[in-house]
Design a protein around this motif. Sequence first.
Motif, PDB file in Angstrom:
ATOM      1  N   CYS A   1      31.696 -41.873  10.273  1.00 34.44           N
ATOM      2  CA  CYS A   1      31.406 -40.556   9.999  1.00 34.44           C
ATOM      3  C   CYS A   1      31.962 -40.118   8.642  1.00 34.44           C
ATOM      4  CB  CYS A   1      32.076 -39.682  11.204  1.00 34.44           C
ATOM      5  SG  CYS A   1      33.653 -39.873  11.311  1.00 34.44           S
ATOM      6  N   ALA A   2      31.506 -38.871   8.150  1.00 31.03           N
ATOM      7  CA  ALA A   2      31.872 -38.459   7.147  1.00 31.03           C
ATOM      8  C   ALA A   2      33.071 -37.420   7.080  1.00 31.03           C
ATOM      9  CB  ALA A   2      30.776 -37.618   6.502  1.00 31.03           C
ATOM     10  N   LEU A   3      34.154 -37.582   6.165  1.00 34.31           N
ATOM     11  CA  LEU A   3      35.102 -36.618   6.131  1.00 34.31           C
ATOM     12  C   LEU A   3      34.762 -35.551   5.091  1.00 34.31           C
ATOM     13  CD1 LEU A   3      37.969 -35.758   6.403  1.00 34.31           C
ATOM     14  CD2 LEU A   3      38.784 -37.272   4.625  1.00 34.31           C
TER      15      LEU A   3
ATOM     16  N   ALA B   1      25.297 -36.516   5.160  1.00 34.91           N
ATOM     17  CA  ALA B   1      26.277 -35.666   4.914  1.00 34.91           C
ATOM     18  C   ALA B   1      26.732 -36.244   3.482  1.00 34.91           C
ATOM     19  CB  ALA B   1      27.415 -35.526   5.733  1.00 34.91           C
ATOM     20  N   ASP B   2      26.897 -35.625   2.461  1.00 39.11           N
ATOM     21  CA  ASP B   2      27.294 -36.340   1.176  1.00 39.11           C
ATOM     22  C   ASP B   2      28.892 -36.515   1.098  1.00 39.11           C
ATOM     23  OD1 ASP B   2      28.527 -33.580   0.540  1.00 39.11           O
ATOM     24  OD2 ASP B   2      27.058 -33.228  -1.112  1.00 39.11           O
ATOM     25  N   ALA B   3      29.724 -35.728   2.031  1.00 37.65           N
ATOM     26  CA  ALA B   3      31.132 -35.893   2.157  1.00 37.65           C
ATOM     27  C   ALA B   3      31.841 -35.426   0.824  1.00 37.65           C
ATOM     28  CB  ALA B   3      31.491 -37.257   2.288  1.00 37.65           C
ATOM     29  N   SER B   4      31.218 -34.359  -0.025  1.00 32.90           N
ATOM     30  CA  SER B   4      32.061 -33.836  -0.993  1.00 32.90           C
ATOM     31  C   SER B   4      32.601 -32.680  -0.603  1.00 32.90           C
ATOM     32  CB  SER B   4      30.965 -33.654  -2.109  1.00 32.90           C
ATOM     33  OG  SER B   4      29.809 -32.397  -1.466  1.00 32.90           O
ATOM     34  N   LEU B   5      33.794 -32.320  -1.276  1.00 29.62           N
ATOM     35  CA  LEU B   5      34.712 -31.506  -1.307  1.00 29.62           C
ATOM     36  C   LEU B   5      34.397 -30.155  -2.167  1.00 29.62           C
ATOM     37  CD1 LEU B   5      38.346 -33.231  -0.385  1.00 29.62           C
ATOM     38  CD2 LEU B   5      36.206 -32.526   1.159  1.00 29.62           C
ATOM     39  N   GLY B   6      34.526 -28.915  -2.073  1.00 31.67           N
ATOM     40  CA  GLY B   6      34.475 -27.688  -2.493  1.00 31.67           C
ATOM     41  C   GLY B   6      33.992 -26.754  -2.199  1.00 31.67           C
ATOM     42  N   GLY B   7      33.010 -26.581  -1.301  1.00 26.49           N
ATOM     43  CA  GLY B   7      32.387 -25.655  -0.729  1.00 26.49           C
ATOM     44  C   GLY B   7      33.182 -24.765   0.330  1.00 26.49           C
TER      45      GLY B   7
ATOM     46  N   ALA C   1      34.710 -38.909  -0.734  1.00 27.25           N
ATOM     47  CA  ALA C   1      33.327 -39.341  -0.956  1.00 27.25           C
ATOM     48  C   ALA C   1      32.987 -40.666  -0.550  1.00 27.25           C
ATOM     49  CB  ALA C   1      33.537 -39.434  -2.682  1.00 27.25           C
ATOM     50  N   SER C   2      34.303 -41.557  -0.443  1.00 28.46           N
ATOM     51  CA  SER C   2      34.007 -43.077   0.366  1.00 28.46           C
ATOM     52  C   SER C   2      33.444 -43.043   1.662  1.00 28.46           C
ATOM     53  CB  SER C   2      35.283 -43.772   0.070  1.00 28.46           C
ATOM     54  OG  SER C   2      36.086 -43.330   1.185  1.00 28.46           O
TER      55      SER C   2
ATOM     56  N   GLN D   1      42.309 -33.072  -5.690  1.00 28.72           N
ATOM     57  CA  GLN D   1      41.947 -33.884  -6.632  1.00 28.72           C
ATOM     58  C   GLN D   1      42.057 -35.458  -6.320  1.00 28.72           C
ATOM     59  OE1 GLN D   1      40.028 -33.016  -9.000  1.00 28.72           O
ATOM     60  NE2 GLN D   1      40.091 -30.835  -8.192  1.00 28.72           N
ATOM     61  N   ALA D   2      43.373 -35.762  -5.518  1.00 29.67           N
ATOM     62  CA  ALA D   2      43.617 -36.925  -5.210  1.00 29.67           C
ATOM     63  C   ALA D   2      43.036 -37.373  -4.000  1.00 29.67           C
ATOM     64  CB  ALA D   2      45.027 -36.843  -4.575  1.00 29.67           C
ATOM     65  N   ILE D   3      42.424 -36.480  -3.129  1.00 29.36           N
ATOM     66  CA  ILE D   3      41.713 -36.983  -2.014  1.00 29.36           C
ATOM     67  C   ILE D   3      40.050 -36.704  -2.020  1.00 29.36           C
ATOM     68  CG2 ILE D   3      43.750 -36.364  -0.451  1.00 29.36           C
ATOM     69  CD1 ILE D   3      42.038 -34.154   0.471  1.00 29.36           C
ATOM     70  N   LYS D   4      39.614 -36.249  -3.201  1.00 29.35           N
ATOM     71  CA  LYS D   4      38.102 -36.223  -3.387  1.00 29.35           C
ATOM     72  C   LYS D   4      37.659 -37.683  -3.355  1.00 29.35           C
ATOM     73  CE  LYS D   4      37.237 -31.810  -5.575  1.00 29.35           C
ATOM     74  NZ  LYS D   4      36.577 -31.178  -6.457  1.00 29.35           N
ATOM     75  N   PRO D   5      38.095 -38.639  -4.190  1.00 29.97           N
ATOM     76  CA  PRO D   5      37.555 -40.064  -4.034  1.00 29.97           C
ATOM     77  C   PRO D   5      37.380 -40.606  -2.484  1.00 29.97           C
ATOM     78  CG  PRO D   5      39.030 -39.906  -5.863  1.00 29.97           C
ATOM     79  CD  PRO D   5      39.224 -38.701  -4.950  1.00 29.97           C
ATOM     80  N   LEU D   6      38.518 -40.269  -1.560  1.00 32.08           N
ATOM     81  CA  LEU D   6      38.689 -40.742  -0.181  1.00 32.08           C
ATOM     82  C   LEU D   6      37.579 -40.033   0.547  1.00 32.08           C
ATOM     83  CD1 LEU D   6      42.455 -40.563   0.149  1.00 32.08           C
ATOM     84  CD2 LEU D   6      41.194 -42.435  -0.424  1.00 32.08           C
TER      85      LEU D   6
END
Length: 370
Positions: free
Chosen positions: A150-152, A52-58, A45-46, A38-43
């Motif tokens: 690049c996207a994280l 790449a949308d750089a979203s986490l969860g899949g 996303a930035s 949860q803490a790094i999701k905004p990081l």
Amino acid sequence: MKNEVAISTSHLDAGATGTGLTYKDAGVDIDSGNALVQAIKPLAASTKRPGADASLGGFGAIFDLAAAGYSDPLLITATDGVGTKLKIALDSGIHDSVGIDLVAMCVNDLVVQGGEPLLFLDYFATSRLQVPVASAVVKGIAEGCLQAGCALVGGETAEMPGMYGDNDYDLAGFAVGAVERSQLLTDDHIGLGDVLLGLASSGVHSNGFSLVRRIVERSGLAWDAPAPFAPETTLARALLTPTRIYVKSCLALHRAGLVHGFAHITGGGFWENIPRVLPQGACAHLDGLSWPFPPVFRWLMDQGGVSAHEMARTFNCGIGMVVAVPADKAESAIALLEEHGETVHRLGTIAARGAGEAVIIDHLDEAFAR
């Protein structure tokens, strides 16, 4: 493996009750892992970019090469770590910059072949997950991704009690890039008479730190002491200066048609890295007096009694990237690189090797004695 920072729960029952053991009893805290996600999701996303949308969860990350503008791409991959530079971060409690190093060591390798970094994943392994520490590390990783464009897109956190010492952690990074087939840089592009330019490093970067730490031990200085070569900051903070990321300047040079080749100066220094991009029969002939020897390297050399030759085969000595450009385009290349924030030095030329070495550095002892 999930496409997010996650703790695997497949081996122990985290929900055991009564006198039964739990995963937390064994040293793995799933709640801390979830808090980190949860803490790094905004990081993450930035770092969103086209493709790449750089979203986490899949469970896996998807990248759309067409959306990134590629028509006939080749993929280029790189993986690396930060090495024992991490020991300084651990000993000093400074964790906000090693993530930049992690990205830099991968993406600077991609650009050598003309590749644009597209996505990045990290692996964070620790004995006991401390969310503030891990968040600081990932914040650095996100910053490195922003610098590289690049996207994280994901990663993995492994909490492994018994594998690492208390509070220790290790890092690995994985980068994927792309280049149009027609734009791939190979050693065939470099020719006799090409001018060699050097892009200034930001410091020691992320190589040779086993020797650095031995020298610091010999000096008797504490990590929080003023750095002898940069007294405005501490020794730890000065040595932890993150590796410079050369991606945007080097890609701009490549897209302008002004470059024949790059060599990322990492472990092995000039002697090992430049020959990796030279064509058969070519020699890189450098003048050691053509660039300044930064104070951090002067201190390491003097304090450790390290020879000039050993310095040049261990450290970047002030040059993080060597660029081969056509002689008639050298001035245009220098101007473009400086426009993108690089400090550029004319190092030498590509010459015929004959029976000699692949890299010759004139005036090396004299240059490093200045």
